[in-house]
Design a protein around this motif. Sequence first.
Motif, PDB file in Angstrom:
ATOM      1  N   SER A  90       0.834  -1.099  -0.023  1.00  0.00           N
ATOM      2  CA  SER A  90      -0.074   0.114  -0.054  1.00  0.00           C
ATOM      3  C   SER A  90       0.889   1.366  -0.011  1.00  0.00           C
ATOM      4  CB  SER A  90      -0.841   0.139   1.141  1.00  0.00           C
ATOM      5  OG  SER A  90      -1.584   1.080   1.332  1.00  0.00           O
ATOM      6  N   TYR A  93      -1.953   5.878   0.143  1.00  0.00           N
ATOM      7  CA  TYR A  93      -2.958   6.824  -0.741  1.00  0.00           C
ATOM      8  C   TYR A  93      -4.056   6.138  -1.205  1.00  0.00           C
ATOM      9  CZ  TYR A  93       0.277  10.821  -0.839  1.00  0.00           C
ATOM     10  OH  TYR A  93       0.835  11.963  -0.650  1.00  0.00           O
ATOM     11  N   GLU A  94      -5.301   6.074  -0.871  1.00  0.00           N
ATOM     12  CA  GLU A  94      -6.407   5.040  -1.081  1.00  0.00           C
ATOM     13  C   GLU A  94      -6.643   5.047  -2.778  1.00  0.00           C
ATOM     14  OE1 GLU A  94     -10.144   5.280   1.060  1.00  0.00           O
ATOM     15  OE2 GLU A  94      -8.860   5.142   3.160  1.00  0.00           O
ATOM     16  N   SER A  95      -6.561   6.297  -3.225  1.00  0.00           N
ATOM     17  CA  SER A  95      -7.120   6.130  -4.566  1.00  0.00           C
ATOM     18  C   SER A  95      -6.008   5.647  -5.648  1.00  0.00           C
ATOM     19  CB  SER A  95      -7.300   7.525  -4.940  1.00  0.00           C
ATOM     20  OG  SER A  95      -6.070   8.326  -4.861  1.00  0.00           O
ATOM     21  N   ASP A  97      -3.759   3.138  -4.471  1.00  0.00           N
ATOM     22  CA  ASP A  97      -3.892   1.777  -4.181  1.00  0.00           C
ATOM     23  C   ASP A  97      -4.988   1.208  -4.956  1.00  0.00           C
ATOM     24  OD1 ASP A  97      -1.806   1.942  -2.287  1.00  0.00           O
ATOM     25  OD2 ASP A  97      -3.072   2.120  -0.804  1.00  0.00           O
ATOM     26  N   SER A  98      -6.290   1.867  -5.140  1.00  0.00           N
ATOM     27  CA  SER A  98      -7.168   1.263  -6.176  1.00  0.00           C
ATOM     28  C   SER A  98      -6.972   1.303  -7.567  1.00  0.00           C
ATOM     29  CB  SER A  98      -8.530   2.170  -5.890  1.00  0.00           C
ATOM     30  OG  SER A  98      -9.636   1.623  -6.447  1.00  0.00           O
ATOM     31  N   HIS A 130       4.418   4.657   4.927  1.00  0.00           N
ATOM     32  CA  HIS A 130       3.243   3.762   5.040  1.00  0.00           C
ATOM     33  C   HIS A 130       3.713   2.320   5.105  1.00  0.00           C
ATOM     34  CE1 HIS A 130      -0.915   2.929   5.190  1.00  0.00           C
ATOM     35  NE2 HIS A 130      -0.931   2.075   4.232  1.00  0.00           N
TER      36      HIS A 130
END
Length: 316
Positions: A90, A93-95, A97-98, A130
Motif C-alpha cells: 500500500s 493513498y487509497e485512490s 492503491d485502488s 506507510h
Amino acid sequence: MAPLEALELDYPLIDSIFRLFCASRGIFTVEDFLVHDLHALEAFAERGNAPDKLIQGIKQVLSILEYQSRPWLNGLELLEDARLNKHALSTGYESIDSLLQGGFREGHVTELVGPSSSGKTQVCLKAASHVARKYSGAVMYFDTGNSFSPKRIAQFVCQSSDPTNTEGNKIVQRVMRSIVCHPVFDMFALLDMLHQLMSDLKSQIGYQVRMLIVDSLSSLIAPVLGGSGAHGHALMVTAGFLLKELTHEHNISVVVTNHMVGGEAGVSKPALGESWKSIPHVRLLISRYSATKDSTISILKHPYMATGKTANFTVT
C-alpha cells in the motif's frame, strides 16, 4: 565458453578497453573469471586508468555468471511465485492503491514521472512511511538530491497516530528506524550501493527489504548520457538491470523517479530516452493542478493493466 567480445552488444560495459584489461590477466571468456582471484583482479583494476568503470565491468561479468547458473522456471512456477512472494504494498493513498490494485508491487520496478513539483517525492515519502509502518522489513531510500525529509515522514505517520501518547510515539520511532536513507550523488556510487545491497540480501539471513526508493534516478543518469559515447548508456542499462534483478530475486518493490523533458512540438515526455523506457515494469505519470494540492496519477505502462486509467489524490 562465451568470449567476452560477444557480450558487448547486450552489455556495453564489456567494451574493448575492459576486454584489453581482462586479456592482460589471461581472461578471454566469461568462464575464465571462475579461476581468478577476484579480490586481486579488483585491486589490479584500481591501478588502471578508469578504475570505477573496470570494477563495474567485473561486477557485470559476475552477474552474467550468476544468471547463467539459475534454473529455468515454467509458467506455473512463475505464477505461484507471483502469488506467494510478489505482494502489493500500500502507498498510503487509497485512490492510488485502488488504481494499482493494491499499491506498488513487489517484483516490479515502478517509475514515477512528472514535472518538477508535481508530487513525485511526496508520493515516495508517503509510501516509505506507510510501508515501514504496515509491513515488516526495511525501506531503503537512495536520496540523490537532498530531498529526503525525516520531518515529513514523521508528519505522515502522525496523521494516523497520536505522537503525544506513548503508543503513538513508539510507532513513530519504529517507522523511523525502519527507513534507511543513503545519500547518493553519482552513478558509480549508485551501482556500488546496488551491488552492496544485493550482497547483503544474499548473505544476511533474516534481513528483509520490502521497498527500495531512488529519488531521483534521472538526476544521476542524465549527466552521464551526454555526448556520442556509449559509456553513459552502459551505466544506465547496468543500473536498470540491477534494479530488475533486485526486485525479482528478492521480492522488493522498487520505486524510482524521473523528470520530464521537452519533446516534439513542445510536448513534454519522460527523460532518459527510449532505451530506459523498456526497463521499468510500471510507468506512472503524476500531474498537479496549479496552485492546489490536488494531483492526478495516470498509467502510462503496466504489464497487465490498461494504460490511460487515472486517479486523483491530494498531498496533505
